[in-house]
Design a protein around this motif. Structure first.
Motif, PDB file in Angstrom:
ATOM      1  N   LEU A  72     -15.912  -2.262   0.566  1.00 53.47           N
ATOM      2  CA  LEU A  72     -14.439  -2.810   1.053  1.00 53.47           C
ATOM      3  C   LEU A  72     -13.882  -2.145   2.265  1.00 53.47           C
ATOM      4  CD1 LEU A  72     -13.022  -3.163  -2.548  1.00 53.47           C
ATOM      5  CD2 LEU A  72     -14.593  -4.994  -1.352  1.00 53.47           C
ATOM      6  N   SER A  73     -14.318  -0.823   2.576  1.00 50.56           N
ATOM      7  CA  SER A  73     -14.155   0.017   3.592  1.00 50.56           C
ATOM      8  C   SER A  73     -12.821   0.996   3.529  1.00 50.56           C
ATOM      9  CB  SER A  73     -13.388  -0.979   4.978  1.00 50.56           C
ATOM     10  OG  SER A  73     -12.105  -1.620   4.737  1.00 50.56           O
ATOM     11  N   ASP A  74     -12.965   2.006   4.133  1.00 50.23           N
ATOM     12  CA  ASP A  74     -11.950   3.093   3.896  1.00 50.23           C
ATOM     13  C   ASP A  74     -10.434   2.489   4.234  1.00 50.23           C
ATOM     14  OD1 ASP A  74     -11.087   5.871   3.251  1.00 50.23           O
ATOM     15  OD2 ASP A  74     -10.488   5.617   5.179  1.00 50.23           O
ATOM     16  N   PRO A  75     -10.323   1.798   5.362  1.00 51.69           N
ATOM     17  CA  PRO A  75      -8.993   1.359   5.865  1.00 51.69           C
ATOM     18  C   PRO A  75      -8.429   0.397   4.942  1.00 51.69           C
ATOM     19  CG  PRO A  75     -10.419   1.333   7.684  1.00 51.69           C
ATOM     20  CD  PRO A  75     -11.358   1.468   6.311  1.00 51.69           C
ATOM     21  N   ARG A  76      -9.192  -0.308   4.275  1.00 54.41           N
ATOM     22  CA  ARG A  76      -8.664  -1.304   3.248  1.00 54.41           C
ATOM     23  C   ARG A  76      -8.011  -0.614   2.259  1.00 54.41           C
ATOM     24  NH1 ARG A  76      -8.284  -6.515   2.247  1.00 54.41           N
ATOM     25  NH2 ARG A  76      -8.177  -7.205   0.252  1.00 54.41           N
ATOM     26  N   LEU A  77      -8.738   0.272   1.499  1.00 57.66           N
ATOM     27  CA  LEU A  77      -8.284   1.016   0.384  1.00 57.66           C
ATOM     28  C   LEU A  77      -7.233   2.103   0.719  1.00 57.66           C
ATOM     29  CD1 LEU A  77     -11.799   1.749  -1.306  1.00 57.66           C
ATOM     30  CD2 LEU A  77      -9.908   0.267  -2.312  1.00 57.66           C
ATOM     31  N   GLN A  78      -7.102   2.407   2.022  1.00 52.20           N
ATOM     32  CA  GLN A  78      -6.025   3.444   2.474  1.00 52.20           C
ATOM     33  C   GLN A  78      -5.015   3.099   2.125  1.00 52.20           C
ATOM     34  OE1 GLN A  78      -7.048   6.414   2.505  1.00 52.20           O
ATOM     35  NE2 GLN A  78      -4.968   7.411   3.116  1.00 52.20           N
ATOM     36  N   ARG A  79      -4.773   1.636   2.375  1.00 54.28           N
ATOM     37  CA  ARG A  79      -3.508   0.857   2.207  1.00 54.28           C
ATOM     38  C   ARG A  79      -2.654   1.001   0.772  1.00 54.28           C
ATOM     39  NH1 ARG A  79       0.582  -1.427   0.541  1.00 54.28           N
ATOM     40  NH2 ARG A  79       1.503  -3.299   1.061  1.00 54.28           N
ATOM     41  N   TYR A  80      -3.650   1.555  -0.040  1.00 54.22           N
ATOM     42  CA  TYR A  80      -2.912   1.870  -1.646  1.00 54.22           C
ATOM     43  C   TYR A  80      -2.792   3.578  -1.830  1.00 54.22           C
ATOM     44  CZ  TYR A  80      -4.318  -3.022  -1.817  1.00 54.22           C
ATOM     45  OH  TYR A  80      -4.438  -4.515  -1.753  1.00 54.22           O
ATOM     46  N   ALA A  81      -3.398   4.222  -0.810  1.00 51.63           N
ATOM     47  CA  ALA A  81      -3.401   5.685  -1.134  1.00 51.63           C
ATOM     48  C   ALA A  81      -2.251   6.244  -1.427  1.00 51.63           C
ATOM     49  CB  ALA A  81      -4.053   6.165  -0.189  1.00 51.63           C
ATOM     50  N   ALA A  82      -1.121   5.766  -0.779  1.00 54.40           N
ATOM     51  CA  ALA A  82       0.146   6.633  -0.975  1.00 54.40           C
ATOM     52  C   ALA A  82       0.690   6.109  -2.487  1.00 54.40           C
ATOM     53  CB  ALA A  82       1.339   6.004   0.151  1.00 54.40           C
ATOM     54  N   ALA A  83       0.822   4.833  -2.758  1.00 51.29           N
ATOM     55  CA  ALA A  83       1.386   4.631  -3.968  1.00 51.29           C
ATOM     56  C   ALA A  83       0.560   4.981  -4.959  1.00 51.29           C
ATOM     57  CB  ALA A  83       1.271   2.971  -4.140  1.00 51.29           C
ATOM     58  N   ALA A  84      -0.834   5.208  -4.836  1.00 50.91           N
ATOM     59  CA  ALA A  84      -1.775   5.844  -6.163  1.00 50.91           C
ATOM     60  C   ALA A  84      -1.689   7.420  -6.173  1.00 50.91           C
ATOM     61  CB  ALA A  84      -3.221   5.667  -5.772  1.00 50.91           C
ATOM     62  N   LYS A  85      -1.213   7.859  -5.048  1.00 51.60           N
ATOM     63  CA  LYS A  85      -0.859   9.406  -5.060  1.00 51.60           C
ATOM     64  C   LYS A  85       0.304   9.664  -5.785  1.00 51.60           C
ATOM     65  CE  LYS A  85       0.098  13.343  -2.026  1.00 51.60           C
ATOM     66  NZ  LYS A  85      -0.004  14.000  -0.657  1.00 51.60           N
ATOM     67  N   GLY A  86       1.389   8.693  -5.697  1.00 53.21           N
ATOM     68  CA  GLY A  86       2.483   9.052  -6.306  1.00 53.21           C
ATOM     69  C   GLY A  86       2.438   8.660  -7.643  1.00 53.21           C
ATOM     70  N   ASP A  87       1.606   8.028  -8.237  1.00 54.37           N
ATOM     71  CA  ASP A  87       1.348   7.528  -9.666  1.00 54.37           C
ATOM     72  C   ASP A  87       0.281   8.704 -10.101  1.00 54.37           C
ATOM     73  OD1 ASP A  87       2.975   5.620  -9.498  1.00 54.37           O
ATOM     74  OD2 ASP A  87       1.510   4.096  -8.801  1.00 54.37           O
ATOM     75  N   GLY A  88      -0.226   9.527  -9.417  1.00 53.79           N
ATOM     76  CA  GLY A  88      -1.346  10.491  -9.679  1.00 53.79           C
ATOM     77  C   GLY A  88      -2.799   9.788 -10.264  1.00 53.79           C
ATOM     78  N   VAL A  89      -3.056   8.851  -9.607  1.00 53.50           N
ATOM     79  CA  VAL A  89      -4.210   8.024  -9.698  1.00 53.50           C
ATOM     80  C   VAL A  89      -5.187   7.862  -8.345  1.00 53.50           C
ATOM     81  CG1 VAL A  89      -3.416   6.775 -11.874  1.00 53.50           C
ATOM     82  CG2 VAL A  89      -3.418   5.731  -9.631  1.00 53.50           C
ATOM     83  N   ALA A  90      -6.536   7.438  -8.610  1.00 53.63           N
ATOM     84  CA  ALA A  90      -7.199   7.193  -7.530  1.00 53.63           C
ATOM     85  C   ALA A  90      -6.647   5.816  -6.771  1.00 53.63           C
ATOM     86  CB  ALA A  90      -8.700   7.064  -7.713  1.00 53.63           C
ATOM     87  N   ARG A  91      -6.850   5.880  -5.580  1.00 52.51           N
ATOM     88  CA  ARG A  91      -6.439   4.758  -4.801  1.00 52.51           C
ATOM     89  C   ARG A  91      -7.324   3.431  -5.380  1.00 52.51           C
ATOM     90  NH1 ARG A  91      -9.216   5.640   1.564  1.00 52.51           N
ATOM     91  NH2 ARG A  91     -11.318   5.410   0.712  1.00 52.51           N
TER      92      ARG A  91
END
Length: 275
Positions: A72-91
């Motif tokens: 799916l590509s790293d840039p696509r998944l990176q869109r979810y990284a900040a929210a995932a970090k705040g929730d303590g889960v993987a993007r």
């Protein structure tokens, strides 16, 4: 959605449950119970006590995360990284949750679009059973929409031949075409007595522009869903309510039925968070 008119004291097809109050700012809804509903297989609680359960989700392992990044590509998944970090889960967990949310929107968006375009089509059929050949109608269309109509006529004629009629055009034309029917240029010709003649459950004070704004909002959200964009941080509860409201202007019974079957709020409440 701005510009919409609500009927005083009456809310048709209201979503039965809501997200956590911090999820959609200003809504103030209490979190509902989160039954599992039709979530994807990787997101259903299992019986393995060794798996770390996060609010109904099974976290993805490193193998799955690597596979998703590669495909799916790293840039696509990176869109979810900040929210995932705040929730303590993987993007990847947040990404898959967003996929579940897109799936849950299929039913209300389907019913909103199809019921709306059928209602507008009924107004056209009242004017002329062969409305697509009507000279006044053709002149009211903007050039791009006139070209869209001609392509649809040609395509449907080639498929159905002598059996072709106006009903074949309803699904052949885009939602944007049907939204065009609610612009100011069609008001006197198509809705001379107001939209309530066709949208029988619309508030009495609702104008054609109010309908157009509702359709535009649902159409834009539908496009966001089908193009696989991020939904989770774009006020999905409000968008769900917009779809229900549009359905209710045609049929309050249909809106209520959809609200009892739809899983949007259940998926929202199943947001992956580390406990």
């Amino acid at each position: 959605m701005t510009g919409a008119v609500e009927e005083p004291g009456k809310k048709l097809g209201t979503a039965p449950v809501g997200p956590p109050p911090d999820f959609v700012h200003g809504r103030g809804q209490e979190p509902a119970e989160a039954p599992q509903g039709n979530l994807s297989a990787s997101h259903v609680i299992g019986n393995n006590p060794t798996v770390g359960i996060i609010q109904g989700f099974i976290p993805t392992d490193l193998t799955v995360q690597t596979m998703l990044t590669g495909c799916l590509s790293d840039p696509r998944l990176q869109r979810y990284a900040a929210a995932a970090k705040g929730d303590g889960v993987a993007r990847e967990d947040t990404y898959l949750w967003n996929c579940d949310l897109a799936e849950a929107f299929h039913l209300p968006l389907h019913m909103a679009e199809v019921s709306c375009r059928n209602t507008i089509h009924s107004a056209l059929m009242f004017k002329n059973m062969k409305w697509y050949q009507d000279d006044i109608f053709q002149k009211l269309l903007d050039p791009a929409r006139r070209a869209d109509l001609q392509r649809a006529i040609d395509d449907e004629n080639s498929q159905h031949g002598a059996n072709f009629d106006a009903h074949h055009l309803v699904s052949a034309l885009t939602f944007g075409f049907w939204e065009h029917m609610t612009t100011k240029r069609f008001e006197r010709w198509l809705f001379p007595r107001g939209i309530q003649k066709n949208f029988k459950h619309a508030p009495w004070q609702a104008k054609l522009e109010d309908l157009r704004i509702r359709i535009e909002g649902v159409r834009r959200w539908r496009n966001r869903v089908v193009h696989h964009n991020a939904l989770f941080d774009k006020h999905p509860t409000a968008k769900y309510q917009d779809a229900l409201d549009l359905i209710s202007w045609t049929s309050s019974d249909l809106a209520q039925w959809v609200s009892t079957r739809c899983k949007v709020n259940q998926v929202i409440n199943n947001r992956p968070r580390k406990s």
